[in-house]
Design a protein around this motif. Structure first.
Motif, short mmCIF file in Angstrom:
data_model
loop_
_atom_site.label_atom_id
_atom_site.label_comp_id
_atom_site.label_asym_id
_atom_site.label_seq_id
_atom_site.Cartn_x
_atom_site.Cartn_y
_atom_site.Cartn_z
N ASP A 48 -48.50 5.21 -4.93
CA ASP A 48 -47.90 5.43 -3.60
C ASP A 48 -48.43 6.70 -2.95
O ASP A 48 -48.50 6.79 -1.71
N ALA A 49 -48.78 7.71 -3.75
CA ALA A 49 -49.18 9.01 -3.22
C ALA A 49 -50.69 9.12 -3.03
O ALA A 49 -51.20 10.22 -2.79
N ILE A 50 -51.42 8.00 -3.13
CA ILE A 50 -52.87 8.02 -2.89
C ILE A 50 -53.11 7.97 -1.38
O ILE A 50 -52.74 6.99 -0.73
N SER A 74 -53.08 -4.89 -20.51
CA SER A 74 -53.18 -5.10 -19.07
C SER A 74 -53.00 -3.78 -18.32
O SER A 74 -52.42 -2.83 -18.84
N VAL A 75 -53.54 -3.75 -17.11
CA VAL A 75 -53.32 -2.64 -16.17
C VAL A 75 -52.71 -3.23 -14.92
O VAL A 75 -53.31 -4.12 -14.29
N THR A 76 -51.53 -2.79 -14.55
CA THR A 76 -50.87 -3.31 -13.36
C THR A 76 -50.70 -2.21 -12.33
O THR A 76 -50.56 -1.04 -12.68
N VAL A 77 -50.76 -2.58 -11.07
CA VAL A 77 -50.42 -1.66 -9.97
C VAL A 77 -48.99 -2.00 -9.57
O VAL A 77 -48.74 -3.00 -8.90
N ARG A 78 -48.05 -1.17 -10.00
CA ARG A 78 -46.63 -1.42 -9.75
C ARG A 78 -46.26 -1.14 -8.29
O ARG A 78 -45.38 -1.79 -7.73
N SER A 79 -46.92 -0.15 -7.69
CA SER A 79 -46.65 0.18 -6.30
C SER A 79 -47.84 0.94 -5.75
O SER A 79 -48.57 1.60 -6.50
N CYS A 80 -48.05 0.84 -4.45
CA CYS A 80 -49.18 1.56 -3.84
C CYS A 80 -48.92 1.78 -2.36
O CYS A 80 -48.10 1.09 -1.75
N GLY A 81 -49.64 2.75 -1.79
CA GLY A 81 -49.54 3.05 -0.38
C GLY A 81 -50.54 2.24 0.43
O GLY A 81 -51.22 1.34 -0.07
N VAL A 82 -50.65 2.60 1.70
CA VAL A 82 -51.48 1.85 2.64
C VAL A 82 -52.95 1.86 2.22
O VAL A 82 -53.65 0.85 2.31
N ALA A 83 -53.45 3.02 1.75
CA ALA A 83 -54.88 3.15 1.44
C ALA A 83 -55.30 2.18 0.35
O ALA A 83 -56.30 1.45 0.48
N VAL A 84 -54.55 2.14 -0.75
CA VAL A 84 -54.89 1.24 -1.86
C VAL A 84 -54.59 -0.21 -1.47
O VAL A 84 -55.35 -1.11 -1.79
N ASP A 85 -53.49 -0.40 -0.77
CA ASP A 85 -53.09 -1.75 -0.35
C ASP A 85 -54.18 -2.42 0.45
O ASP A 85 -54.51 -3.60 0.24
N ARG A 86 -54.78 -1.69 1.38
CA ARG A 86 -55.82 -2.26 2.25
C ARG A 86 -57.06 -2.65 1.45
O ARG A 86 -57.62 -3.73 1.63
N VAL A 87 -57.48 -1.79 0.53
CA VAL A 87 -58.68 -2.07 -0.26
C VAL A 87 -58.46 -3.28 -1.17
O VAL A 87 -59.33 -4.15 -1.30
N LEU A 88 -57.28 -3.36 -1.78
CA LEU A 88 -56.99 -4.51 -2.64
C LEU A 88 -56.98 -5.81 -1.85
O LEU A 88 -57.46 -6.84 -2.33
N ASP A 89 -56.45 -5.77 -0.64
CA ASP A 89 -56.41 -6.97 0.19
C ASP A 89 -57.80 -7.39 0.64
O ASP A 89 -58.18 -8.57 0.56
N LEU A 90 -58.58 -6.43 1.14
CA LEU A 90 -59.89 -6.75 1.68
C LEU A 90 -60.85 -7.25 0.61
O LEU A 90 -61.71 -8.08 0.88
#
Length: 218
Positions: A48-50, A74-90
């Motif tokens: 979240d703080a990235i 496994s490695v999971t992303v439990r929560s993330c902010g806008v910056a990481v969210d956008r890259v994962l989506d794109l």
């Protein structure tokens, strides 16, 4: 520079990361690898703080995930902010960092020796689909990056940056862009808007031994 905090959580490690996920964040990988080895089931990331995440940061996360898969974890992303969210989506990589942990109200596993339930079959099919897609996607992206490196003399980091920047500027999934780029070797052509954005990204990328390109002087 990215920093992190770690809290053991059962057989997993909860890792909170602050700062920026870029090329410099790879310095965290040795410690993350050690945490992965010490954990029983893997790592849960809270991002979240990235405030910034680029292709190099995503590449580090993929390397961490590959290491986890090799250990049966496994490695999971439990929560993330806008910056990481956008890259994962794109890039279409979000599903690689999710899991199928049971939620409240889920029926317990069937006793040994009984036939699998319909839900078990669905979970298994979903897992197979995810693994198959990951196996199909990553080699194509790596091949596209190799084509850019060979064609334009780019470093691996610069070629990756070109792919992600073109993906963002054309609103195209990274694996779709990579597939189309690989197709050009067999004679297909990229759409004109994609070619323009790709050319612009390549022009702004640095070559080995060069400083990153800046604005042209008049």
């Amino acid at each position: 520079m990215a920093t992190m905090d770690v809290v053991p959580d059962g057989d997993r490690m909860a890792v909170t990361i602050w700062g920026e996920l870029d090329l410099g964040s790879r310095r965290l990988l040795p410690e993350l690898y050690d945490l992965l080895t010490l954990s029983g089931g893997g790592l849960d990331l809270r991002l979240d703080a990235i405030g910034f995440c680029d292709c190099s940061g995503l590449d580090a996360l993929l390397d961490l995930r590959d290491r986890a898969v090799g250990q049966g974890k496994s490695v999971t992303v439990r929560s993330c902010g806008v910056a990481v969210d956008r890259v994962l989506d794109l890039t279409g990589m979000r599903e690689l960092f999710t899991d199928s942990l049971p939620t409240e109200g889920t029926a317990p596993p069937a006793p040994s020796g009984t036939a699998p339930t319909q839900e078990d079959g669905q979970d298994l099919r979903a897992e197979v689909t995810q693994l198959r897609r990951a196996m199909q996607t990553r080699p194509t992206i790596d091949l596209a990056r190799g084509i850019l490196m060979a064609s334009f003399g780019l470093t691996p980091e610069a070629a990756w940056s070109v792919l992600v920047r073109t993906s963002q500027n054309t609103n195209t999934k990274l694996h779709d862009l990579a597939r189309d780029l690989v197709g050009t070797v067999r004679g297909t052509t990229l759409p004109e808007p994609v070619r323009r954005q790709l050319s612009a990204a390549v022009s702004g990328a640095s070559r080995p031994g060069e400083a990153p390109a800046g604005p042209a002087e008049e």
